[in-house]
Motif scaffolding. Structure first.
Motif, PDB file in Angstrom:
ATOM      1  N   TYR A   1     100.870 -13.673 -69.413  1.00  0.00           N
ATOM      2  CA  TYR A   1     102.328 -14.935 -69.539  1.00  0.00           C
ATOM      3  C   TYR A   1     102.092 -15.436 -70.637  1.00  0.00           C
ATOM      4  CZ  TYR A   1     103.731 -11.851 -66.238  1.00  0.00           C
ATOM      5  OH  TYR A   1     104.004 -10.593 -65.433  1.00  0.00           O
ATOM      6  N   ILE A   2     101.048 -16.723 -71.256  1.00  0.00           N
ATOM      7  CA  ILE A   2     101.691 -17.322 -72.218  1.00  0.00           C
ATOM      8  C   ILE A   2     100.923 -17.126 -73.551  1.00  0.00           C
ATOM      9  CG2 ILE A   2     100.151 -19.856 -72.917  1.00  0.00           C
ATOM     10  CD1 ILE A   2      99.798 -20.018 -69.710  1.00  0.00           C
ATOM     11  N   ARG A   3     101.913 -16.762 -74.738  1.00  0.00           N
ATOM     12  CA  ARG A   3     102.091 -16.000 -75.577  1.00  0.00           C
ATOM     13  C   ARG A   3     102.387 -16.678 -76.785  1.00  0.00           C
ATOM     14  NH1 ARG A   3      98.548 -12.459 -74.890  1.00  0.00           N
ATOM     15  NH2 ARG A   3      98.674 -11.110 -73.873  1.00  0.00           N
ATOM     16  N   PRO A   4     101.954 -18.156 -77.563  1.00  0.00           N
ATOM     17  CA  PRO A   4     102.876 -19.345 -78.375  1.00  0.00           C
ATOM     18  C   PRO A   4     103.317 -18.600 -80.066  1.00  0.00           C
ATOM     19  CG  PRO A   4     100.413 -20.158 -77.857  1.00  0.00           C
ATOM     20  CD  PRO A   4     100.606 -18.587 -76.975  1.00  0.00           C
ATOM     21  N   THR A   5     103.183 -17.447 -79.945  1.00  0.00           N
ATOM     22  CA  THR A   5     103.154 -16.285 -81.397  1.00  0.00           C
ATOM     23  C   THR A   5     104.890 -15.480 -81.360  1.00  0.00           C
ATOM     24  OG1 THR A   5     102.186 -14.970 -80.160  1.00  0.00           O
ATOM     25  CG2 THR A   5     100.978 -16.945 -82.168  1.00  0.00           C
ATOM     26  N   SER A   6     105.018 -15.987 -79.473  1.00  0.00           N
ATOM     27  CA  SER A   6     106.654 -15.311 -79.317  1.00  0.00           C
ATOM     28  C   SER A   6     108.175 -15.662 -79.068  1.00  0.00           C
ATOM     29  CB  SER A   6     105.983 -14.211 -78.166  1.00  0.00           C
ATOM     30  OG  SER A   6     107.336 -13.740 -78.006  1.00  0.00           O
ATOM     31  N   LEU A   7     108.553 -15.670 -79.820  1.00  0.00           N
ATOM     32  CA  LEU A   7     110.371 -16.136 -79.881  1.00  0.00           C
ATOM     33  C   LEU A   7     110.357 -15.497 -78.589  1.00  0.00           C
ATOM     34  CD1 LEU A   7     111.877 -17.834 -81.458  1.00  0.00           C
ATOM     35  CD2 LEU A   7     112.922 -15.147 -82.343  1.00  0.00           C
TER      36      LEU A   7
ATOM     37  N   TRP B   1     109.443 -15.781 -75.754  1.00  0.00           N
ATOM     38  CA  TRP B   1     108.239 -16.476 -75.036  1.00  0.00           C
ATOM     39  C   TRP B   1     108.785 -18.134 -75.554  1.00  0.00           C
ATOM     40  CZ3 TRP B   1     105.048 -20.827 -75.551  1.00  0.00           C
ATOM     41  CH2 TRP B   1     104.321 -21.345 -74.246  1.00  0.00           C
ATOM     42  N   TRP B   2     109.201 -18.683 -76.250  1.00  0.00           N
ATOM     43  CA  TRP B   2     109.981 -20.290 -76.943  1.00  0.00           C
ATOM     44  C   TRP B   2     110.824 -20.079 -76.044  1.00  0.00           C
ATOM     45  CZ3 TRP B   2     106.485 -23.843 -77.472  1.00  0.00           C
ATOM     46  CH2 TRP B   2     105.593 -24.046 -78.475  1.00  0.00           C
ATOM     47  N   ALA B   3     112.135 -18.702 -76.495  1.00  0.00           N
ATOM     48  CA  ALA B   3     113.258 -19.152 -76.144  1.00  0.00           C
ATOM     49  C   ALA B   3     113.242 -18.972 -74.363  1.00  0.00           C
ATOM     50  CB  ALA B   3     113.957 -18.027 -76.397  1.00  0.00           C
ATOM     51  N   GLY B   4     112.338 -18.659 -73.591  1.00  0.00           N
ATOM     52  CA  GLY B   4     112.449 -18.706 -72.351  1.00  0.00           C
ATOM     53  C   GLY B   4     111.670 -20.086 -72.268  1.00  0.00           C
ATOM     54  N   LEU B   5     110.522 -20.625 -72.491  1.00  0.00           N
ATOM     55  CA  LEU B   5     110.613 -22.056 -72.113  1.00  0.00           C
ATOM     56  C   LEU B   5     111.734 -22.909 -72.278  1.00  0.00           C
ATOM     57  CD1 LEU B   5     107.000 -22.912 -71.055  1.00  0.00           C
ATOM     58  CD2 LEU B   5     107.214 -23.137 -73.865  1.00  0.00           C
ATOM     59  N   LEU B   6     111.940 -22.478 -73.906  1.00  0.00           N
ATOM     60  CA  LEU B   6     112.798 -23.270 -73.564  1.00  0.00           C
ATOM     61  C   LEU B   6     114.046 -23.803 -72.964  1.00  0.00           C
ATOM     62  CD1 LEU B   6     114.228 -25.875 -75.262  1.00  0.00           C
ATOM     63  CD2 LEU B   6     115.803 -24.200 -76.700  1.00  0.00           C
TER      64      LEU B   6
ATOM     65  N   ALA C   1     115.778 -19.544 -64.329  1.00  0.00           N
ATOM     66  CA  ALA C   1     115.863 -17.424 -64.053  1.00  0.00           C
ATOM     67  C   ALA C   1     115.964 -17.077 -64.839  1.00  0.00           C
ATOM     68  CB  ALA C   1     116.860 -17.285 -63.045  1.00  0.00           C
ATOM     69  N   LEU C   2     116.287 -17.752 -65.984  1.00  0.00           N
ATOM     70  CA  LEU C   2     116.975 -16.633 -67.015  1.00  0.00           C
ATOM     71  C   LEU C   2     115.206 -17.117 -68.140  1.00  0.00           C
ATOM     72  CD1 LEU C   2     118.119 -15.973 -69.594  1.00  0.00           C
ATOM     73  CD2 LEU C   2     118.863 -18.555 -70.378  1.00  0.00           C
ATOM     74  N   GLY C   3     115.020 -18.327 -67.465  1.00  0.00           N
ATOM     75  CA  GLY C   3     113.522 -18.689 -69.051  1.00  0.00           C
ATOM     76  C   GLY C   3     112.733 -17.786 -68.557  1.00  0.00           C
ATOM     77  N   LEU C   4     112.306 -17.687 -66.326  1.00  0.00           N
ATOM     78  CA  LEU C   4     111.454 -16.768 -66.294  1.00  0.00           C
ATOM     79  C   LEU C   4     111.740 -15.096 -66.773  1.00  0.00           C
ATOM     80  CD1 LEU C   4     110.569 -18.484 -62.512  1.00  0.00           C
ATOM     81  CD2 LEU C   4     109.861 -18.907 -64.668  1.00  0.00           C
ATOM     82  N   GLY C   5     113.068 -14.986 -66.978  1.00  0.00           N
ATOM     83  CA  GLY C   5     112.814 -13.740 -66.542  1.00  0.00           C
ATOM     84  C   GLY C   5     112.334 -13.282 -68.931  1.00  0.00           C
ATOM     85  N   LEU C   6     112.460 -14.303 -69.094  1.00  0.00           N
ATOM     86  CA  LEU C   6     112.782 -13.798 -70.950  1.00  0.00           C
ATOM     87  C   LEU C   6     111.349 -14.110 -71.039  1.00  0.00           C
ATOM     88  CD1 LEU C   6     115.089 -16.478 -72.612  1.00  0.00           C
ATOM     89  CD2 LEU C   6     115.119 -13.705 -72.538  1.00  0.00           C
ATOM     90  N   ILE C   7     110.680 -14.665 -69.994  1.00  0.00           N
ATOM     91  CA  ILE C   7     109.002 -14.724 -70.556  1.00  0.00           C
ATOM     92  C   ILE C   7     108.479 -12.788 -69.632  1.00  0.00           C
ATOM     93  CG2 ILE C   7     107.012 -15.700 -69.270  1.00  0.00           C
ATOM     94  CD1 ILE C   7     108.090 -18.190 -69.818  1.00  0.00           C
TER      95      ILE C   7
END
Length: 76
Positions: free
Chosen positions: A3-9, A11-16, A56-62
Protein backbone atom coordinates in the motif's frame (compact mmCIF):
# COMPACT_ATOMS: atom_id res chain seq x y z
CA UNK A 1 4.20 -3.05 1.98
CA UNK A 2 2.02 -3.03 -1.09
CA UNK A 3 0.00 0.00 0.00
CA UNK A 4 2.96 2.38 0.33
CA UNK A 5 3.84 3.61 -3.17
CA UNK A 6 5.47 7.07 -3.10
CA UNK A 7 5.75 7.13 -6.90
CA UNK A 8 1.97 6.95 -7.36
CA UNK A 9 -0.02 10.16 -7.76
CA UNK A 10 -3.15 8.42 -6.46
CA UNK A 11 -1.25 7.38 -3.34
CA UNK A 12 -0.18 10.99 -2.71
CA UNK A 13 -3.74 12.27 -3.25
CA UNK A 14 -5.02 9.69 -0.77
CA UNK A 15 -2.31 10.54 1.73
CA UNK A 16 -3.11 14.26 1.45
CA UNK A 17 -6.83 13.65 1.98
CA UNK A 18 -6.11 11.38 4.95
CA UNK A 19 -3.65 13.86 6.49
CA UNK A 20 -6.06 16.76 6.00
CA UNK A 21 -8.86 14.84 7.69
CA UNK A 22 -6.63 13.80 10.57
CA UNK A 23 -5.35 17.36 11.00
CA UNK A 24 -8.90 18.75 10.93
CA UNK A 25 -9.87 16.24 13.57
CA UNK A 26 -6.85 16.87 15.80
CA UNK A 27 -6.45 20.64 15.55
CA UNK A 28 -8.78 22.76 17.69
CA UNK A 29 -11.32 25.16 16.20
CA UNK A 30 -10.36 27.86 18.71
CA UNK A 31 -7.14 28.95 20.31
CA UNK A 32 -3.63 29.55 19.03
CA UNK A 33 -3.71 26.64 16.55
CA UNK A 34 -7.05 27.68 15.04
CA UNK A 35 -5.32 29.71 12.32
CA UNK A 36 -3.27 26.68 11.33
CA UNK A 37 -6.44 24.56 11.19
CA UNK A 38 -8.13 27.13 8.94
CA UNK A 39 -5.06 27.26 6.69
CA UNK A 40 -5.04 23.48 6.29
CA UNK A 41 -8.74 23.51 5.47
CA UNK A 42 -8.29 26.34 2.99
CA UNK A 43 -5.32 24.73 1.24
CA UNK A 44 -7.06 21.39 0.89
CA UNK A 45 -10.20 22.94 -0.57
CA UNK A 46 -12.32 20.88 1.77
CA UNK A 47 -14.10 23.51 3.80
CA UNK A 48 -17.39 21.63 3.86
CA UNK A 49 -16.09 18.05 4.16
CA UNK A 50 -16.06 16.34 7.53
CA UNK A 51 -12.80 14.90 8.87
CA UNK A 52 -14.27 11.39 8.74
CA UNK A 53 -15.16 11.81 5.06
CA UNK A 54 -11.65 13.04 4.24
CA UNK A 55 -10.05 10.12 6.08
CA UNK A 56 -12.34 7.64 4.32
CA UNK A 57 -11.61 9.28 0.96
CA UNK A 58 -7.87 9.07 1.56
CA UNK A 59 -7.96 5.42 2.55
CA UNK A 60 -10.25 4.67 -0.39
CA UNK A 61 -7.86 6.29 -2.86
CA UNK A 62 -4.92 4.34 -1.49
CA UNK A 63 -6.91 1.10 -1.73
CA UNK A 64 -8.16 1.96 -5.22
CA UNK A 65 -4.60 2.52 -6.41
CA UNK A 66 -3.60 -0.89 -5.13
CA UNK A 67 -6.62 -2.56 -6.74
CA UNK A 68 -5.98 -0.92 -10.11
CA UNK A 69 -2.34 -1.93 -10.00
CA UNK A 70 -3.15 -5.57 -9.29
CA UNK A 71 -6.12 -5.64 -11.66
CA UNK A 72 -9.62 -6.78 -10.91
CA UNK A 73 -8.79 -10.46 -10.61
CA UNK A 74 -10.72 -12.35 -8.02
CA UNK A 75 -7.92 -14.76 -7.15
CA UNK A 76 -6.32 -12.94 -4.21
Amino acid sequence: MRYIRPTSLTWWAGLLAFATGAASLALPAAGPLADLARLITLLSGSGDASPAALIALGLGLIGLRDRLERGFRGDD
